[in-house]
Design a protein around this motif. Structure first.
Motif, PDB file in Angstrom:
ATOM      1  N   GLU A 263     -24.523 -14.179 -17.786  1.00  0.00           N
ATOM      2  CA  GLU A 263     -25.036 -12.891 -18.229  1.00  0.00           C
ATOM      3  C   GLU A 263     -23.971 -11.797 -18.101  1.00  0.00           C
ATOM      4  O   GLU A 263     -23.777 -10.985 -19.021  1.00  0.00           O
ATOM      5  N   ASP A 266     -21.311 -12.420 -20.754  1.00  0.00           N
ATOM      6  CA  ASP A 266     -21.731 -11.974 -22.082  1.00  0.00           C
ATOM      7  C   ASP A 266     -21.512 -10.471 -22.243  1.00  0.00           C
ATOM      8  O   ASP A 266     -21.014  -9.995 -23.277  1.00  0.00           O
ATOM      9  N   GLU A 269     -17.631  -9.565 -22.396  1.00  0.00           N
ATOM     10  CA  GLU A 269     -17.031  -9.903 -23.684  1.00  0.00           C
ATOM     11  C   GLU A 269     -17.464  -8.909 -24.763  1.00  0.00           C
ATOM     12  O   GLU A 269     -16.632  -8.420 -25.551  1.00  0.00           O
ATOM     13  N   LYS A 270     -18.749  -8.591 -24.804  1.00  0.00           N
ATOM     14  CA  LYS A 270     -19.256  -7.659 -25.813  1.00  0.00           C
ATOM     15  C   LYS A 270     -18.608  -6.285 -25.674  1.00  0.00           C
ATOM     16  O   LYS A 270     -18.155  -5.684 -26.655  1.00  0.00           O
TER      17      LYS A 270
END
Length: 398
Positions: A263, A266, A269-270
């Protein structure tokens, strides 16, 4: 310490094997000689083997009794692409290759356990001895699994162990939950427009854009991530320019991201991609963003970690089994723990005083050119493997 006498008796023989492997290091997916040494010893001791999973992997199969229950024990066997500084007799004979992480010792501890199993099979079921290639960046665990490791050799759980320099010999560490981080790489290319360095208004300079980007990435850690969650963003390479009087056309950033949860990964990276693209857009530059996920986090299942802790305590005493401090290093045993319950533990490698004359001048730390595995660990680590397998197969089926 309750070390098995048979393992102390055979320690010199296994130490010689370990030092032979250290002297002949092989990189990921190239461990043919190492696999040959392992296979020859297991065959000599009457243990059936299977070869070829993950290219060079070796699996030893030790059966006893009638039970269909099974447990897996894993050791990695590849070396690192680095020059050894040690000059003792078993130093690397191959320039640019070195067992600087102790995988030679991991192989030795599992081989010592294998020899004991071959002679004294005090269990009912099967012990799978997994000698895995390519831990150092190649994802050998993933490749063995892809090749059918757990289908061909069904097991209830799988366990791994890594030496850990600095701690006093005779101590172990294991804990439930995340113990090693995910490993991920990024590459960002900022495309500007070159110009004369004395006339920067004629171009789009990618260097200050890169500087802003590096600073902005740290706000992800300090302002987007929960303070109680762990995460690291490290820009480790910046490449730009060829002359002092030229504004370059482009600048390239590379680095690593480490987290304990998918989590958080994610989110990082975003946000990195958003920051990189928007900072470039604000300066009329173009952005190429690449993010590669390598190893997932290594997460010990609670029941298996507690089981391992109890086995360790029976060998070295409760006070010598420590809580495992999570590290941002990565380990591809994570793939096995995604597929099976299990636990990955640390065994203390000492303070480096075990090293013989001829070692390098640096500390005996992992990935250091002066590192050497402490052979005193071989009987202790092998005792853990033996007692773990015996206790696992003696308990009620999970």
């Amino acid at each position: 310490m309750n070390i098995l006498d048979s393992l102390v008796t055979q320690a010199a023989t296994i130490t010689a094997i370990r030092r032979d492997i250290h002297a002949h290091p092989e990189l990921c997916f190239e461990e043919k000689r190492t696999a040959d040494v392992i296979a020859a010893r297991l065959t000599e001791w009457g243990i059936p083997i299977h070869r070829g999973l993950g290219t060079t992997g070796v699996v030893g199969i030790v059966k006893n009794g009638t039970s269909d229950r099974a447990v897996g024990l894993r050791a990695d066997m590849d070396a690192l692409p680095m020059q050894e500084f040690n000059t003792f007799a078993h130093a690397s004979q191959h320039a640019g290759r070195m067992h600087a992480c102790g995988h030679d010792g991991h192989v030795a501890m599992l081989l010592a356990a294998a020899q004991h199993f071959a002679r004294q099979r005090n269990f009912d079921g099967t012990v799978y001895l997994i000698f895995q290639p390519a831990e150092e960046g190649g994802g050998g665990a993933r490749e063995m699994i892809k090749d059918g490791l757990f289908e061909q050799f069904p097991m209830e759980a799988v366990f791994g162990m890594h030496n850990w320099p600095g701690g006093e010999v005779g101590k172990f560490a294991v804990s439930p939950g995340p113990v090693m981080a995910s490993s991920n790489e990024f590459k960002i290319v900022i495309r500007g427009r070159g110009s004369h360095a004395a006339l920067p208004h004629n171009g789009i300079d990618p260097v200050p854009i890169a500087c802003q980007m590096v600073q902005a990435f740290q706000t992800i850690i300090s302002r987007n991530k929960k303070p109680i969650d762990a995460g690291v963003v490290s820009v480790t390479m910046i490449h730009a320019g060829e002359a002092t009087n030229v504004v370059p056309d482009s600048c390239e950033l590379q680095g690593t991201v480490r987290t304990f949860t998918v989590e958080v990964l994610d989110m990082i990276e975003k946000r990195m991609q958003q920051i990189a693209q928007h900072i470039c857009a604000a300066h009329d530059a173009e952005c190429e963003f690449e993010f590669v996920r390598n190893y997932p986090p290594t997460i010990n299942s609670a029941a298996e970690a507690e089981f391992a802790r109890q086995v360790m305590a029976s060998i070295v005493g409760e006070d010598n089994v420590l809580k495992q401090e999570p590290t941002m290093g990565a380990e591809d045993f994570a793939y096995m723990l995604q597929a099976k319950p299990g636990a990955y533990c640390f065994i203390a490698n000492g303070d480096g005083s075990h090293r013989e004359m001829g070692h390098g001048g640096g500390p005996c730390m992992l990935h250091n050119p002066s590192y050497d595995f402490n052979d005193e660990l071989i009987p202790l680590g092998a005792t853990y493997w033996v007692r773990l397998a015996e206790a696992w197969l003696a308990r009620p089926a999970p």
